[in-house]
Design a protein around this motif. Structure first.
Motif, PDB file in Angstrom:
ATOM      1  N   LYS A 124       0.827  -1.205   0.000  1.00 13.30           N
ATOM      2  CA  LYS A 124       0.000   0.000   0.000  1.00 13.30           C
ATOM      3  C   LYS A 124       0.863   1.257   0.000  1.00 13.30           C
ATOM      4  N   ILE A 125       2.004   1.190   0.676  1.00 11.00           N
ATOM      5  CA  ILE A 125       2.911   2.336   0.716  1.00 11.00           C
ATOM      6  C   ILE A 125       4.308   1.856   0.342  1.00 11.00           C
ATOM      7  N   PHE A 126       5.115   2.763  -0.216  1.00  9.22           N
ATOM      8  CA  PHE A 126       6.488   2.406  -0.552  1.00  9.22           C
ATOM      9  C   PHE A 126       7.354   2.524   0.687  1.00  9.22           C
ATOM     10  N   ARG A 127       8.126   1.491   0.935  1.00 12.80           N
ATOM     11  CA  ARG A 127       9.068   1.513   2.047  1.00 12.80           C
ATOM     12  C   ARG A 127      10.464   1.784   1.498  1.00 12.80           C
ATOM     13  N   PRO A 128      11.158   2.756   2.035  1.00 14.44           N
ATOM     14  CA  PRO A 128      12.499   3.088   1.526  1.00 14.44           C
ATOM     15  C   PRO A 128      13.405   1.865   1.502  1.00 14.44           C
TER      16      PRO A 128
ATOM     17  N   LEU B 229      21.553  -5.036 -10.946  1.00 10.64           N
ATOM     18  CA  LEU B 229      21.540  -5.005  -9.488  1.00 10.64           C
ATOM     19  C   LEU B 229      20.591  -6.073  -8.972  1.00 10.64           C
ATOM     20  N   ARG B 230      20.939  -6.690  -7.874  1.00 15.87           N
ATOM     21  CA  ARG B 230      20.095  -7.722  -7.266  1.00 15.87           C
ATOM     22  C   ARG B 230      19.321  -7.121  -6.098  1.00 15.87           C
ATOM     23  N   LEU B 231      17.993  -7.191  -6.176  1.00 15.07           N
ATOM     24  CA  LEU B 231      17.141  -6.730  -5.072  1.00 15.07           C
ATOM     25  C   LEU B 231      16.547  -7.951  -4.379  1.00 15.07           C
ATOM     26  N   ARG B 232      16.683  -7.967  -3.084  1.00 14.10           N
ATOM     27  CA  ARG B 232      16.108  -9.048  -2.283  1.00 14.10           C
ATOM     28  C   ARG B 232      14.920  -8.511  -1.492  1.00 14.10           C
ATOM     29  N   PRO B 233      14.172  -9.379  -0.822  1.00 13.22           N
ATOM     30  CA  PRO B 233      13.086  -8.876   0.043  1.00 13.22           C
ATOM     31  C   PRO B 233      13.633  -7.928   1.107  1.00 13.22           C
ATOM     32  N   LEU B 234      12.748  -7.318   1.834  1.00 14.05           N
ATOM     33  CA  LEU B 234      13.135  -6.357   2.861  1.00 14.05           C
ATOM     34  C   LEU B 234      13.978  -7.015   3.945  1.00 14.05           C
ATOM     35  N   SER B 235      15.035  -6.342   4.343  1.00 14.10           N
ATOM     36  CA  SER B 235      15.811  -6.763   5.513  1.00 14.10           C
ATOM     37  C   SER B 235      15.052  -6.357   6.778  1.00 14.10           C
ATOM     38  N   LEU B 236      15.519  -6.858   7.915  1.00 14.64           N
ATOM     39  CA  LEU B 236      14.887  -6.464   9.179  1.00 14.64           C
ATOM     40  C   LEU B 236      15.054  -4.968   9.430  1.00 14.64           C
ATOM     41  N   TYR B 237      16.166  -4.395   8.961  1.00 15.30           N
ATOM     42  CA  TYR B 237      16.335  -2.950   9.116  1.00 15.30           C
ATOM     43  C   TYR B 237      15.333  -2.196   8.257  1.00 15.30           C
ATOM     44  N   GLU B 238      15.142  -2.615   7.017  1.00 16.42           N
ATOM     45  CA  GLU B 238      14.207  -1.923   6.125  1.00 16.42           C
ATOM     46  C   GLU B 238      12.761  -2.075   6.584  1.00 16.42           C
ATOM     47  N   SER B 239      12.457  -3.186   7.235  1.00 13.66           N
ATOM     48  CA  SER B 239      11.087  -3.390   7.707  1.00 13.66           C
ATOM     49  C   SER B 239      10.845  -2.799   9.088  1.00 13.66           C
ATOM     50  N   GLY B 240      11.875  -2.194   9.672  1.00 14.03           N
ATOM     51  CA  GLY B 240      11.707  -1.488  10.942  1.00 14.03           C
ATOM     52  C   GLY B 240      11.882  -2.351  12.177  1.00 14.03           C
ATOM     53  N   VAL B 241      12.315  -3.595  12.016  1.00 10.70           N
ATOM     54  CA  VAL B 241      12.504  -4.489  13.162  1.00 10.70           C
ATOM     55  C   VAL B 241      13.870  -4.268  13.799  1.00 10.70           C
TER      56      VAL B 241
ATOM     57  N   PHE C  13       9.884 -15.261  10.499  1.00  9.64           N
ATOM     58  CA  PHE C  13      10.111 -16.329   9.529  1.00  9.64           C
ATOM     59  C   PHE C  13       8.902 -16.501   8.624  1.00  9.64           C
ATOM     60  N   LEU C  14       7.715 -16.486   9.215  1.00 13.51           N
ATOM     61  CA  LEU C  14       6.474 -16.738   8.461  1.00 13.51           C
ATOM     62  C   LEU C  14       6.108 -15.568   7.562  1.00 13.51           C
ATOM     63  N   ARG C  15       6.313 -14.357   8.058  1.00 14.26           N
ATOM     64  CA  ARG C  15       5.937 -13.159   7.298  1.00 14.26           C
ATOM     65  C   ARG C  15       6.943 -12.861   6.201  1.00 14.26           C
ATOM     66  N   GLY C  16       8.234 -13.030   6.508  1.00 15.77           N
ATOM     67  CA  GLY C  16       9.268 -12.751   5.530  1.00 15.77           C
ATOM     68  C   GLY C  16       9.394 -11.266   5.237  1.00 15.77           C
ATOM     69  N   GLY C  17      10.072 -10.983   4.125  1.00 16.24           N
ATOM     70  CA  GLY C  17      10.353  -9.598   3.768  1.00 16.24           C
ATOM     71  C   GLY C  17       9.603  -9.098   2.564  1.00 16.24           C
ATOM     72  N   LEU C  18       8.470  -9.712   2.226  1.00 16.85           N
ATOM     73  CA  LEU C  18       7.661  -9.182   1.117  1.00 16.85           C
ATOM     74  C   LEU C  18       7.066  -7.843   1.530  1.00 16.85           C
ATOM     75  N   PRO C  19       7.310  -6.778   0.775  1.00 18.08           N
ATOM     76  CA  PRO C  19       6.778  -5.466   1.176  1.00 18.08           C
ATOM     77  C   PRO C  19       5.267  -5.468   1.395  1.00 18.08           C
ATOM     78  N   ALA C  20       4.527  -6.200   0.570  1.00 16.23           N
ATOM     79  CA  ALA C  20       3.066  -6.200   0.697  1.00 16.23           C
ATOM     80  C   ALA C  20       2.594  -6.880   1.970  1.00 16.23           C
ATOM     81  N   ALA C  21       3.423  -7.753   2.542  1.00  9.91           N
ATOM     82  CA  ALA C  21       2.999  -8.497   3.731  1.00  9.91           C
ATOM     83  C   ALA C  21       3.068  -7.663   4.997  1.00  9.91           C
TER      84      ALA C  21
END
Length: 414
Positions: free
Chosen positions: A8-12, A117-129, A162-170
């Motif tokens: 819904k929103i872009f995460r840096p 460039l290789r983009l991976r799912p969100l890291s814990l830092y990018e997801s705010g954890v 582990f279950l949620r992972g780093g998918l931005p939409a999740a």
């Protein structure tokens, strides 16, 4: 009900600065990554026009070039004619910053004028954890790390990660719906990407059997024959050796796998190191989805929890290492001495990292790093220049040995 794979929103993203730099250096920048990791949203931060490519219709080139640059072409490899047309154009017009390309598969014929460039799912830092208070880059340069309290994560918190992972939409969903999204995303990868970017001769049942076996052996250096035995023993299926090899290559091609390659030492080193890769999914959420895991199942098995934690650590280390052009490998010799992660810099220097769950395990993990490093040095190899233990449940960063800091995963950043 199916959930949207778009957040819904872009995460840096940490990769934003790298994209901006590459646009100033190359005519085209390609962002590759598994489905749903945020490639299109990241590219859209920099593009002036956007086009979704499909397999059947090549975009009209004259019309495309009339739109403002940078031109964003999503899933550009889906159309067989487009890579050739773009390559021919870039030979004539090589001004920087013209195209932003995204793909859910690797280009088997990379072009010299396209920076990938290789983009991976969100890291814990990018997801705010994670607080990001401990910088992997600073550690790799020998900087003194801060000793401070860490954001607290309980075992149930890790299970949810582990279950949620780093998918931005999740990240906008509660855990139950995030798990449902992960399973839907995996199914889209297997139903669409596997066939769109590779052979169409896949057996859906054998694909699932192999992926489940790989999920059960997450983060292990496991051979094809061992996977074959696992499939027969656990799921009662049969998958041929040649099929296992071909399917694994296909999973890597569509970026569903993100393996740890083995660490190597200079030729003068007398140690014999094993050459097997450690197989990881690009995000541990896919192992959870394949095995139909939930919080209770994860918390009931320490072995499973430990493997998922290690895979989460590797995912984040790869994200942070990518920003400084480093690689994340693993060390394993023929005496079965192991280092969980080796961060190898472009100049050849390397740092050694072990993972553990509890604070009381950190000293053993640190001693193992120092013992293996001494063995390497005695054998004529290149010694490590930095050490770290990443601990799941440590409450603060600290020094367990003079050269070895303990860093909670909830403090690690780029």
């Amino acid at each position: 009900m199916q959930f949207s794979s778009q957040p819904k929103i872009f995460r840096p993203r940490l990769m934003e600065q790298v994209v901006a730099t590459k646009l100033r250096q190359a005519p085209a920048v390609e962002i590759v990554g598994s489905r749903g990791c945020g490639k299109s949203a990241l590219a859209a931060r920099f593009s002036a026009s956007q086009l979704q490519v499909n397999a059947n219709t090549c975009p009209d080139w004259a019309t495309l070039l009339k739109s403002p640059a940078p031109h964003q072409l999503d899933e550009w490899l889906l159309n067989a004619k487009l890579p050739l047309k773009l390559a021919e154009y870039l030979k004539r017009e090589s001004a920087v910053g013209q195209f932003l390309l995204t793909s859910s598969a690797l280009d088997v014929h990379p072009h010299a004028l396209i920076a990938t460039l290789r983009l991976r799912p969100l890291s814990l830092y990018e997801s705010g954890v994670s607080s990001g208070a401990v910088s992997l880059q600073a550690w790799s340069m020998g900087a003194k790390l801060p000793l401070m309290a860490a954001p607290a994560l309980a075992a149930s918190d890790y299970a949810a990660l582990f279950l949620r992972g780093g998918l931005p939409a999740a990240l906008d969903l509660d855990l139950r719906h995030a798990v449902k999204l992960a399973k839907e995303q995996l199914q889209r990868i297997l139903d669409q990407d596997l066939y769109a970017f590779g052979s169409r001769n896949f057996n859906a049942r054998k694909v699932r059997l192999l992926l489940r076996a790989m999920a059960r052996n997450l983060g292990q250096s496991v051979s094809g024959s061992a996977l074959k035995k696992d499939i027969k023993l656990i799921d009662g299926g049969e998958v041929e050796d040649v099929t296992i090899a071909a399917y694994q290559a296909a999973f890597e091609h569509i970026l569903l796998l993100d393996n740890q390659e083995p660490f190597t030492q200079p030729a003068q080193c007398k140690l014999r190191l094993k050459r097997a890769v450690k197989r990881h999914f690009v995000d541990p959420l896919y192992a959870c989805a394949l095995l139909n895991l939930n919080t209770d199942k994860i918390l009931s098995s320490e072995r499973l929890f430990s493997r998922l934690f290690a895979s989460l650590c590797v995912r984040d280390l790869k994200i942070y290492a990518e920003l400084m052009g480093a690689e994340v490998r693993h060390y394993l010799d023929y005496q079965n001495n192991a280092i969980d992660a080796v961060v190898q810099l472009k100049d050849g220097r390397w740092g050694a990292i072990n993972f553990c769950l509890r604070q009381q395990e950190c000293l053993t993990a640190a001693n193992n790093l120092m013992r293996i490093n001494e063995k390497i040095a005695r054998s004529g190899g290149q010694a490590a220049h930095a050490f770290m233990v990443i601990c799941a449940f440590a409450t603060a960063s600290c020094k367990v040995l003079p050269q070895v800091p303990v860093v909670p995963l909830s403090m690690l950043g780029a």
